[in-house]
Design a protein around this motif. Sequence first.
Motif, short mmCIF file in Angstrom:
data_model
loop_
_atom_site.label_atom_id
_atom_site.label_comp_id
_atom_site.label_asym_id
_atom_site.label_seq_id
_atom_site.Cartn_x
_atom_site.Cartn_y
_atom_site.Cartn_z
N PHE A 58 8.99 5.80 2.63
CA PHE A 58 9.71 5.58 3.88
C PHE A 58 10.82 6.61 4.09
O PHE A 58 11.08 7.03 5.22
N ASP A 59 11.49 7.02 3.00
CA ASP A 59 12.49 8.07 3.14
C ASP A 59 11.83 9.41 3.45
O ASP A 59 12.31 10.18 4.29
N TYR A 60 10.70 9.71 2.80
CA TYR A 60 10.01 10.99 2.98
C TYR A 60 9.48 11.12 4.41
O TYR A 60 9.76 12.11 5.11
N TYR A 61 8.72 10.13 4.84
CA TYR A 61 8.14 10.22 6.19
C TYR A 61 9.17 9.91 7.27
O TYR A 61 9.06 10.42 8.40
N GLY A 62 10.19 9.11 6.93
CA GLY A 62 11.24 8.85 7.91
C GLY A 62 12.01 10.11 8.24
O GLY A 62 12.40 10.33 9.40
N ALA A 63 12.25 10.98 7.23
CA ALA A 63 12.95 12.23 7.46
C ALA A 63 12.16 13.15 8.38
O ALA A 63 12.73 14.02 9.04
N GLN A 64 10.83 12.97 8.42
CA GLN A 64 9.98 13.78 9.28
C GLN A 64 9.71 13.11 10.63
O GLN A 64 8.94 13.63 11.44
N GLY A 65 10.31 11.95 10.85
CA GLY A 65 10.08 11.24 12.09
C GLY A 65 8.72 10.58 12.14
O GLY A 65 8.21 10.27 13.24
N GLN A 66 8.11 10.35 10.98
CA GLN A 66 6.76 9.76 10.93
C GLN A 66 6.72 8.57 9.97
O GLN A 66 5.80 8.42 9.17
N ILE A 67 7.71 7.70 10.08
CA ILE A 67 7.79 6.59 9.13
C ILE A 67 6.57 5.68 9.23
O ILE A 67 6.18 5.02 8.27
N GLY A 68 5.92 5.67 10.39
CA GLY A 68 4.70 4.87 10.54
C GLY A 68 3.61 5.27 9.56
O GLY A 68 2.82 4.43 9.12
N THR A 69 3.58 6.56 9.18
CA THR A 69 2.60 7.02 8.20
C THR A 69 2.87 6.38 6.84
O THR A 69 1.94 5.98 6.12
N GLY A 70 4.14 6.29 6.49
CA GLY A 70 4.49 5.63 5.23
C GLY A 70 4.03 4.19 5.21
O GLY A 70 3.48 3.71 4.20
N TYR A 71 4.22 3.48 6.32
CA TYR A 71 3.79 2.08 6.37
C TYR A 71 2.27 1.98 6.36
O TYR A 71 1.71 1.04 5.78
N MET A 72 1.59 2.93 6.97
CA MET A 72 0.13 2.89 6.95
C MET A 72 -0.39 3.01 5.52
O MET A 72 -1.34 2.32 5.12
N ILE A 73 0.21 3.90 4.74
CA ILE A 73 -0.20 4.06 3.34
C ILE A 73 0.04 2.76 2.57
O ILE A 73 -0.83 2.30 1.81
N MET A 74 1.21 2.17 2.76
CA MET A 74 1.53 0.94 2.04
C MET A 74 0.61 -0.22 2.46
O MET A 74 0.15 -1.00 1.62
N PHE A 75 0.33 -0.32 3.74
CA PHE A 75 -0.56 -1.39 4.20
C PHE A 75 -1.98 -1.22 3.67
O PHE A 75 -2.68 -2.19 3.40
N THR A 76 -2.40 0.02 3.50
CA THR A 76 -3.74 0.27 2.93
C THR A 76 -3.81 -0.22 1.48
O THR A 76 -4.78 -0.86 1.07
N ILE A 77 -2.76 0.08 0.71
CA ILE A 77 -2.71 -0.40 -0.67
C ILE A 77 -2.75 -1.92 -0.71
O ILE A 77 -3.49 -2.53 -1.50
N CYS A 78 -1.97 -2.55 0.16
CA CYS A 78 -1.92 -4.01 0.21
C CYS A 78 -3.27 -4.61 0.57
O CYS A 78 -3.65 -5.68 0.08
N ALA A 79 -4.01 -3.93 1.44
CA ALA A 79 -5.28 -4.47 1.93
C ALA A 79 -6.37 -4.49 0.87
O ALA A 79 -7.16 -5.44 0.80
N VAL A 80 -6.44 -3.45 0.06
CA VAL A 80 -7.58 -3.32 -0.87
C VAL A 80 -7.28 -3.85 -2.27
O VAL A 80 -8.18 -3.95 -3.11
N ALA A 81 -6.01 -4.22 -2.53
CA ALA A 81 -5.61 -4.59 -3.89
C ALA A 81 -6.38 -5.79 -4.42
O ALA A 81 -6.72 -5.85 -5.62
N TYR A 82 -6.71 -6.74 -3.56
CA TYR A 82 -7.31 -8.00 -4.01
C TYR A 82 -8.76 -7.82 -4.43
O TYR A 82 -9.19 -8.39 -5.45
N LEU A 83 -9.51 -7.04 -3.68
CA LEU A 83 -10.91 -6.80 -4.07
C LEU A 83 -10.98 -6.05 -5.39
O LEU A 83 -11.83 -6.34 -6.24
#
Length: 459
Positions: A415-440
């Motif tokens: 969030f700090d890395y992509y937030g500094a670039q004005g693309q914090i949504g990319t950081g959340y997309m990566i985290m949501f992807t990890i959350c989605a596939v972790a259970y399978l």
Amino acid sequence: MKLNEPVSQQVVGKYRWTICALLFFATTVNYLDRQVLSLLAPQLSKEFNWSNTDYANITAAFQFVYAVSMLFAGRVVDAIGTKKAYILAIVIWSLGAVMHAYSVPMGSAIGHVMGALGLAVVPASIAGFMLSRAVLAVGEAGNFPAAIKATAEYFPKKERSFATGIFNSGANVGAILAPLTVPPIALLWGWQAAFIAIGAIGFLWMVAWQVFYDPPEQQKRLGAAELAFIRSDAPAAAPAAPAGAKVPWFRLLGYRQTWAFAFGKFMTDGVWWFFLFWLPKYLSAQYGMGAADIVVPLAVLYSMTMFGSIGGGYFPAYFMNRGQSAYDGRMKAMLVIALFPLVVLLAQPMGGISPWVPILLIGVGASAHQAWSANLFTTVSDMFPQRTVASVVGIGGMAGGIGGVVLSKLGGWLFDYYGAQGQIGTGYMIMFTICAVAYLLAWGVMKALVPRHKEITDL
């Protein structure tokens, strides 16, 4: 006897559900105390000029200490018994919760000591909150080992995941009550008052626990018929262990069942903590929501998770009532449950429609986590003897805590890395992807380690 036979329930008695209610309220208090910081995070971040990495370090302090403490908490519960251990745990975590109100002066004192020793001085607010979170973590680590052991003591296997789902839903109720109570208290009396008021609730619960809980064989309110029902699917008695005998950790680690549970916790606990600790900041960063704006969305989201916890706990009964063993029925249910978090992949792409779209999609994923968690916890009592249940839960809890640290630190950096670039949504997309596939992924490894039910009888 099946879960859907109310007449039988009346015949054998219902006192075990009183114990379940006590566990439910303890877990509610546990999550109330845990979530105060996340709800005040936007305000505190501005007041103390925290970066996302600073906040991640504070939450990681909780998760790391929680992880280590879980390992020892399980041993303490098995050693001194459920009743005493639960009281000890809630005293410590309630004190830790109240300590947050005094984090800044405590942090200043820590800074003076570090400076005198020639060490780098951590900002007072960060040092103080990390210390408070650490004390909170030590106490809160005792909740689930004690609750799972109490469930194993008071419920037959066929009811355990349902009972676990009910008490585990206290996490969701706590998460619902927190946004309804914390912001108003902070607004009226200051953020310090929010920590003090919420932290004091745990001391009230202790009175009820002292009055109503005793081991089943010593419980005068428990009838003989209900005790017989509780013990109806217990395995044949193994040779008695010497009084106070402990099973070494290394011996428990020699079983694949321990590693299956631990891996399941490592992969998925961090997902729940990510939702719990970061959702207020996500709604603030992505949609500009303030403390007052997030109350209704969080209340709706965590209301959804309550249904997931209870429904997920009951779900394995569908398979068990059709002849499956408790473990096999639970694993089939967990496979179905593991598919639901995949909807979180759509949270960012569809967030432009309305903030309610990611809120509801994350709500589905969080609900699935609670359904998963209710069953994952119960796999331990399916396979291990009662006197080792808390210890195994502690090992898995440590693994889950480590997973939470990794995910929290990764989130703060992204969030700090992509937030500094004005693309914090990319950081959340990566985290949501990890959350989605972790259970399978977790389910696949667990199934590979323990392909069929095998109860451990040599401990």
